[in-house]
Scaffold this motif. Structure first.
Motif, PDB file in Angstrom:
ATOM      1  N   TRP A 140       0.820  -1.214   0.000  1.00 31.29           N
ATOM      2  CA  TRP A 140       0.000   0.000   0.000  1.00 31.29           C
ATOM      3  C   TRP A 140       0.855   1.264   0.000  1.00 31.29           C
ATOM      4  O   TRP A 140       0.434   2.291  -0.518  1.00 31.29           O
ATOM      5  CB  TRP A 140      -1.029   0.006   1.117  1.00 31.29           C
ATOM      6  N   LEU A 141       2.072   1.188   0.521  1.00 28.23           N
ATOM      7  CA  LEU A 141       2.930   2.374   0.483  1.00 28.23           C
ATOM      8  C   LEU A 141       3.438   2.658  -0.934  1.00 28.23           C
ATOM      9  O   LEU A 141       3.621   3.816  -1.312  1.00 28.23           O
ATOM     10  CB  LEU A 141       4.116   2.201   1.434  1.00 28.23           C
ATOM     11  N   THR A 142       3.685   1.613  -1.704  1.00 32.93           N
ATOM     12  CA  THR A 142       4.163   1.811  -3.078  1.00 32.93           C
ATOM     13  C   THR A 142       3.034   2.122  -4.047  1.00 32.93           C
ATOM     14  O   THR A 142       3.287   2.368  -5.230  1.00 32.93           O
ATOM     15  CB  THR A 142       4.925   0.575  -3.576  1.00 32.93           C
ATOM     16  N   GLY A 143       1.779   2.088  -3.570  1.00 34.29           N
ATOM     17  CA  GLY A 143       0.653   2.418  -4.432  1.00 34.29           C
ATOM     18  C   GLY A 143       0.116   1.254  -5.230  1.00 34.29           C
ATOM     19  O   GLY A 143      -0.651   1.457  -6.174  1.00 34.29           O
ATOM     20  N   GLU A 180       8.991   6.669   1.356  1.00 32.59           N
ATOM     21  CA  GLU A 180       9.369   7.909   0.677  1.00 32.59           C
ATOM     22  C   GLU A 180       8.507   8.121  -0.561  1.00 32.59           C
ATOM     23  O   GLU A 180       8.074   9.245  -0.849  1.00 32.59           O
ATOM     24  CB  GLU A 180      10.848   7.867   0.299  1.00 32.59           C
ATOM     25  N   ARG A 181       8.231   7.043  -1.295  1.00 28.76           N
ATOM     26  CA  ARG A 181       7.348   7.150  -2.454  1.00 28.76           C
ATOM     27  C   ARG A 181       5.952   7.586  -2.035  1.00 28.76           C
ATOM     28  O   ARG A 181       5.303   8.411  -2.689  1.00 28.76           O
ATOM     29  CB  ARG A 181       7.290   5.818  -3.200  1.00 28.76           C
ATOM     30  N   ALA A 182       5.449   7.015  -0.936  1.00 27.79           N
ATOM     31  CA  ALA A 182       4.112   7.372  -0.463  1.00 27.79           C
ATOM     32  C   ALA A 182       4.060   8.841  -0.052  1.00 27.79           C
ATOM     33  O   ALA A 182       3.084   9.543  -0.323  1.00 27.79           O
ATOM     34  CB  ALA A 182       3.722   6.473   0.710  1.00 27.79           C
ATOM     35  N   VAL A 222       0.457   5.147   8.733  1.00 26.28           N
ATOM     36  CA  VAL A 222      -0.265   6.421   8.582  1.00 26.28           C
ATOM     37  C   VAL A 222       0.326   7.483   9.501  1.00 26.28           C
ATOM     38  O   VAL A 222       0.536   8.635   9.090  1.00 26.28           O
ATOM     39  CB  VAL A 222      -1.767   6.231   8.844  1.00 26.28           C
ATOM     40  N   HIS A 223       0.632   7.121  10.743  1.00 26.64           N
ATOM     41  CA  HIS A 223       1.216   8.101  11.663  1.00 26.64           C
ATOM     42  C   HIS A 223       2.623   8.500  11.222  1.00 26.64           C
ATOM     43  O   HIS A 223       3.018   9.677  11.355  1.00 26.64           O
ATOM     44  CB  HIS A 223       1.228   7.551  13.091  1.00 26.64           C
ATOM     45  N   ALA A 224       3.391   7.547  10.697  1.00 28.33           N
ATOM     46  CA  ALA A 224       4.717   7.884  10.166  1.00 28.33           C
ATOM     47  C   ALA A 224       4.586   8.837   8.980  1.00 28.33           C
ATOM     48  O   ALA A 224       5.354   9.797   8.847  1.00 28.33           O
ATOM     49  CB  ALA A 224       5.460   6.613   9.758  1.00 28.33           C
ATOM     50  N   LEU A 225       3.592   8.576   8.135  1.00 31.04           N
ATOM     51  CA  LEU A 225       3.371   9.438   6.972  1.00 31.04           C
ATOM     52  C   LEU A 225       3.021  10.861   7.410  1.00 31.04           C
ATOM     53  O   LEU A 225       3.508  11.841   6.825  1.00 31.04           O
ATOM     54  CB  LEU A 225       2.252   8.855   6.115  1.00 31.04           C
ATOM     55  N   ALA A 245      -6.783   0.713   2.695  1.00 31.53           N
ATOM     56  CA  ALA A 245      -5.643   0.285   1.878  1.00 31.53           C
ATOM     57  C   ALA A 245      -5.704   0.927   0.505  1.00 31.53           C
ATOM     58  O   ALA A 245      -4.677   1.353  -0.048  1.00 31.53           O
ATOM     59  CB  ALA A 245      -5.624  -1.243   1.767  1.00 31.53           C
ATOM     60  N   MET A 246      -6.902   1.011  -0.070  1.00 34.44           N
ATOM     61  CA  MET A 246      -7.074   1.661  -1.362  1.00 34.44           C
ATOM     62  C   MET A 246      -6.687   3.139  -1.272  1.00 34.44           C
ATOM     63  O   MET A 246      -5.979   3.673  -2.136  1.00 34.44           O
ATOM     64  CB  MET A 246      -8.521   1.534  -1.821  1.00 34.44           C
ATOM     65  N   ALA A 247      -7.140   3.808  -0.213  1.00 36.44           N
ATOM     66  CA  ALA A 247      -6.846   5.226  -0.059  1.00 36.44           C
ATOM     67  C   ALA A 247      -5.357   5.466   0.132  1.00 36.44           C
ATOM     68  O   ALA A 247      -4.779   6.389  -0.442  1.00 36.44           O
ATOM     69  CB  ALA A 247      -7.630   5.789   1.123  1.00 36.44           C
ATOM     70  N   LEU A 248      -4.714   4.642   0.958  1.00 36.85           N
ATOM     71  CA  LEU A 248      -3.291   4.788   1.182  1.00 36.85           C
ATOM     72  C   LEU A 248      -2.501   4.477  -0.087  1.00 36.85           C
ATOM     73  O   LEU A 248      -1.412   5.009  -0.302  1.00 36.85           O
ATOM     74  CB  LEU A 248      -2.849   3.867   2.323  1.00 36.85           C
TER      75      LEU A 248
END
Length: 343
Positions: free
Chosen positions: A220-223, A287-289, A253-256, A328-331
């Protein structure tokens, strides 16, 4: 020296070292690496093999004696030492380091270990063995490496497949190489040599992929929304508790949010990610996210996270697994999650 397990067959065709240390956490590849070394040892005249398993209460003088003795018939011998726990202890470390410093030229020593941390790989016994022989690193294959690995296995049975079919097989077998091998061997029995038809593979292959929460985080972080949803569905089917997945989602999410705040204050993205204590492969994914998602997209994620936490505890109306998929979709950067939309 140290080589990747994929380079081992090429190495064994050229030469045979007196010491091999196989270490890593991919069981199938480790077993096959050991088998390849044992077969090469037999080809080079090691007609005798002595197996030692260094478990609790193992007497290391047994290993010392095995390393000093010749074969029963005066030929070369393979000493097959397995250390399941990965830690030889003080006595074992001394024995292994001494052997590495003065290996027996009439023997081949094969040491098999689980994955070792950096401290173990920097230890005197490991570096002595690696310097005198070959250390073979055996780690799980990355998703991008799977199609090539599958193509190589198919080639062994005189079969080949197109890129679409290889990608399909990789998706079905990810994280479970034992099952992947079984499915590939099944194709060898069911389908003729040459190019295998994609439709025939679809009918023949079961979905044997295995996933964990860290692969989900990376997805989910890489999209990669499709992969994230597939992993969630697989983990739910396997009976994985939603709390572990919720914890990972909260961490991400909190890290983001922290990374976006640091970037707004002028901190470079890579530095902000490191400061958020995100490590390994997730560092590049995070980083990508952070670059892909706008800061104002994080608040709805935090609101959805709070709702999901309540649902997982039986508070409120809705299905927690459905909400997890929405988050997950939103992230992943797909259609935005609206807190409470499923109420």
């Amino acid at each position: 020296m140290e080589i990747n397990v994929r380079k081992l067959p090429e190495h064994l065709e050229r030469t045979l070292a007196t010491i091999y240390v196989v270490h890593g956490d991919e069981p199938l590849l480790a077993i096959e690496a050991g088998d390849a070394i044992r077969a090469a040892a037999r080809r080079h005249g090691c007609d005798e093999r002595e197996v030692l398993v260094a478990e609790r209460d193992f007497r290391w003088d047994t290993f010392v004696a095995a390393g000093a003795n010749m074969g029963l018939f005066g030929g070369r011998k393979l000493v097959d030492l397995r250390i399941p726990g990965g830690k030889p202890g003080t006595e074992g470390a001394r024995a292994l380091q001494a052997y590495g410093e003065r290996p027996n030229p009439d023997q081949v020593l094969l040491v098999t270990l689980p994955r070792l941390d950096r401290a173990a790989q920097a230890s005197g016994w490991f570096t002595a063995l690696a310097a005198a022989g070959v250390a073979v690193a055996v780690y799980p294959l990355e998703r991008d490496d799977l199609p090539g690995w599958i193509a190589g296995r198919l080639a062994r049975q005189q079969q080949r497949a197109g890129s679409e079919t290889l990608s399909f097989l990789a998706d079905r077998c990810e994280g479970n190489l034992f099952a992947a091998r079984q499915e590939i061997e099944k194709l060898g029995l069911l389908l003729p040599a040459g190019e295998v038809a994609h439709d025939a593979v679809l009918q023949a292959v079961a979905d044997v992929a295995r996933f964990d929460v860290f692969q989900l985080s990376e997805a989910w972080l890489t999209g990669d929304a499709a992969r994230a949803i597939r992993i969630i569905v697989a983990l739910e089917a396997e009976g994985e508790g939603i709390q572990l997945l919720l914890w990972q989602l909260g961490e991400d999410v909190h890290a983001l949010a922290a990374i976006h705040a640091a970037m707004a204050a002028g901190t470079p993205a890579a530095t902000a990610v490191r400061n958020a204590r995100v490590w390994g492969k997730r560092q590049a994914a995070m980083e990508r996210a952070a670059r892909r998602l706008r800061p104002d997209a994080v608040l709805p994620l935090l609101q959805g996270l709070a709702r999901l936490d309540a649902l997982s505890k039986g508070i409120g109306r809705g299905n927690a697994w459905d909400d997890l998929q929405s988050l997950a979709m939103a992230l992943s950067g797909k259609p935005a999650f609206t807190a409470g939309a499923a109420s």
